[in-house]
Design a protein around this motif. Structure first.
Motif, PDB file in Angstrom:
ATOM      1  N   VAL A 126      -4.534  -1.921   5.017  1.00 36.33           N
ATOM      2  CA  VAL A 126      -5.463  -0.792   5.155  1.00 36.33           C
ATOM      3  C   VAL A 126      -4.718   0.464   5.600  1.00 36.33           C
ATOM      4  O   VAL A 126      -5.001   1.572   5.124  1.00 36.33           O
ATOM      5  CB  VAL A 126      -6.603  -1.152   6.126  1.00 36.33           C
ATOM      6  N   ALA A 127      -3.760   0.303   6.502  1.00 36.81           N
ATOM      7  CA  ALA A 127      -2.964   1.460   6.928  1.00 36.81           C
ATOM      8  C   ALA A 127      -2.182   2.051   5.762  1.00 36.81           C
ATOM      9  O   ALA A 127      -2.077   3.276   5.628  1.00 36.81           O
ATOM     10  CB  ALA A 127      -2.011   1.047   8.046  1.00 36.81           C
ATOM     11  N   ILE A 128      -1.636   1.199   4.914  1.00 31.96           N
ATOM     12  CA  ILE A 128      -0.878   1.693   3.755  1.00 31.96           C
ATOM     13  C   ILE A 128      -1.793   2.444   2.807  1.00 31.96           C
ATOM     14  O   ILE A 128      -1.432   3.503   2.277  1.00 31.96           O
ATOM     15  CB  ILE A 128      -0.166   0.521   3.045  1.00 31.96           C
ATOM     16  N   ALA A 129      -3.009   1.938   2.596  1.00 34.96           N
ATOM     17  CA  ALA A 129      -3.973   2.658   1.759  1.00 34.96           C
ATOM     18  C   ALA A 129      -4.320   4.000   2.384  1.00 34.96           C
ATOM     19  O   ALA A 129      -4.460   5.017   1.680  1.00 34.96           O
ATOM     20  CB  ALA A 129      -5.231   1.814   1.574  1.00 34.96           C
ATOM     21  N   GLY A 130      -4.444   4.042   3.713  1.00 35.89           N
ATOM     22  CA  GLY A 130      -4.698   5.307   4.393  1.00 35.89           C
ATOM     23  C   GLY A 130      -3.559   6.288   4.222  1.00 35.89           C
ATOM     24  O   GLY A 130      -3.777   7.494   4.021  1.00 35.89           O
TER      25      GLY A 130
END
Length: 490
Positions: free
Chosen positions: A250-254
């Motif tokens: 999720v952090a990478i998508a953010g």
């Protein structure tokens, strides 16, 4: 300008997993060779953890990229109450001053060292059989994905600091994108190419870590702070715990949403931000939330509002390092313009993070970087990390992307969700362009005060910073660091 990237030997330390509040413990006296490091699956874990530990130090996320240089440039502090080198960079804007050049050289050199170590890890792991790893292909993909994401994230930090914003100059060649190991020389690329490479890497990384984070070990993210911040004592599970301190799916998508908006790719920013939104309190998955009113006030306050942090840089010695760096002569009091950022007539939990200065009681300092002595659950752990990416920032990206697509009512709905979560009881309704962007930038101000992200919202939008009732600082070359000339990275 020539930039030389020297062959960097990877010498990482054995990491011992111990203690319920620590995800790794570096033992620098036990250095090991590359051959031994990468002969076992545990060596790849140790190498990856070593990179995370390295970027958490003061030259990167432990100071300069968070509460230090970036926040000073954003005018978060009273100009004469910060370290002299930061005064030179952010108050007098003498970017050719030797002390300022030294800051830039340290950021540049340490970021590229971490990038080189990431590239070494990527090279080594790609050819390894999955049987080398305790959990097979899932673990191999997880380590590879995080290493690629680290490479991308660090390049993004460099391009934001050492190049003009893409809106000002997209074709200029300022930094090299280094994705090979060893790399003795890599020429600078156009900013457009650098940003494309970052997005490509993040997309690959997001896919690589997805199986671990969304299927097999999803509980390490979905069960909130109990696993993301505290983790597990089960030895074989600890590497897959503490996902808030690692570049998770999720952090990478953010980060992808953040990079896309910075590059001017509104469609990609909208897509990635809307995806991350599904993991928030208003989405369908609800893995993340915003810190409650109970935990946002009082002696047991969450000093980092940790509930919505997607990625934080972990350092057990963070508070001690900050205290030692500041010393006793400066206290990093908050800019007096804070009264305009937090109007007295409006409730806002973020104001609770500011407390009276010990010497000048009419001025304020931030609790974010002061040790909390609270023994309450999840409190002491907040001493150990610097927030790098929050869910709230992805909400802002989502809101702005919607606004730029003409979906103004939807944009205000998303923006107000953060405002309400932070305690505001008035609904923002101004759909005019000037009104929307003024409030958006005010939100960046309030949300990321002393966290180092505010500067880049102004830089990306080319908006001047109102640092007092009479002073507006234009967003020009003063906010782009000088590239170290002929810099060797040792």
């Amino acid at each position: 300008m020539k930039t030389f990237i020297k062959h960097i030997a990877v010498v990482l330390c054995v990491l011992v997993f111990s203690g319920c509040n620590k995800w790794l413990d570096v033992k620098p006296t036990d250095q090991i060779t590359q051959e031994r490091l990468f002969s076992e699956g545990i060596g790849f874990r140790n190498a990856l953890n070593g990179i995370y530990q390295y970027i958490a130090e003061g030259n990167l996320y432990g100071r300069n990229l968070t509460w230090g240089l970036n926040s000073a440039l954003a005018q978060d502090y009273i100009g004469n109450d910060i370290s002299q080198e930061y005064q030179n960079a952010a108050t007098t804007f003498v970017q050719t001053d030797p002390a300022v050049l030294a800051i830039g050289t340290n950021i540049w050199g340490n970021a590229y060292k971490a990038i080189a170590n990431s590239n070494k890890l990527i090279n080594e792991i790609k050819g390894k059989d999955t049987g080398l790893f305790q959990f097979g292909n899932v673990e191999k993909k997880l380590i590879l994905g995080e290493a690629i994401a680290l490479r991308a994230m660090l390049h993004f930090e460099l391009v934001r600091l050492f190049a003009p914003s893409p809106a000002q100059d997209l074709s200029g060649q300022y930094i090299p994108y280094v994705d090979k190991y060893p790399s003795y020389y890599t020429a600078p690329s156009p900013t457009s190419t650098v940003l494309q490479n970052i997005q490509h890497d993040l997309e690959e990384a997001k896919n690589l870590v997805a199986e671990n984070d969304t299927i097999l070990n999803r509980a390490s993210l979905s069960t909130k702070l109990s696993t993301r911040l505290v983790g597990t004592n089960v030895a074989e599970e600890r590497f897959f715990s503490f996902r808030m301190m690692r570049l998770n799916h999720v952090a990478i998508a953010g980060l992808l949403a953040k990079v896309a908006l910075y590059a001017g790719d509104v469609e990609r920013a909208l897509s990635e931000a809307s995806y991350v939104y599904t993991y928030g309190p208003s989405g369908t998955k609800k893995w993340w939330e915003f810190t409650s009113s109970t935990n946002a006030a009082g002696v047991n306050i969450y000093t980092k509002f940790a509930d919505d942090v997607l990625f934080g840089s972990f350092n057990t010695d963070l508070v001690a390092d900050i205290t030692a760096y500041k010393g006793t002569t400066v206290r990093y009091r908050i800019n007096k313009q804070v009264s305009a950022w937090f109007p007295s007539a409006e409730r806002d939990y973020r104001l609770n993070l500011l407390i009276p200065d010990a010497v000048v009681s009419t001025d304020l300092v931030s609790q974010k970087w002061i040790a909390t002595n609270s023994t309450g659950t999840f409190r002491s752990q907040q001493n150990t990390f610097a927030p790098v990416l929050r869910l709230s920032e992805v909400y802002y990206i989502y809101s702005e992307a919607l606004y730029r697509k003409g979906l103004t009512a939807d944009a205000l709905t998303i923006l107000n969700q953060v405002r309400v979560a932070r305690g505001k009881i008035n609904t923002f309704t101004d759909q005019s362009e000037s009104g929307f962007y003024n409030e958006l930038l005010n939100e960046y101000r309030r949300e990321f005060l002393t966290e180092g992200q505010t500067l880049f919202a102004y830089k990306r939008l080319g908006k001047g910073m109102q640092v007092s009732s009479t002073q507006l600082i234009p967003m020009d070359e003063r906010f782009t660091l000088k590239i170290p000339e002929g810099e060797f990275i040792n």
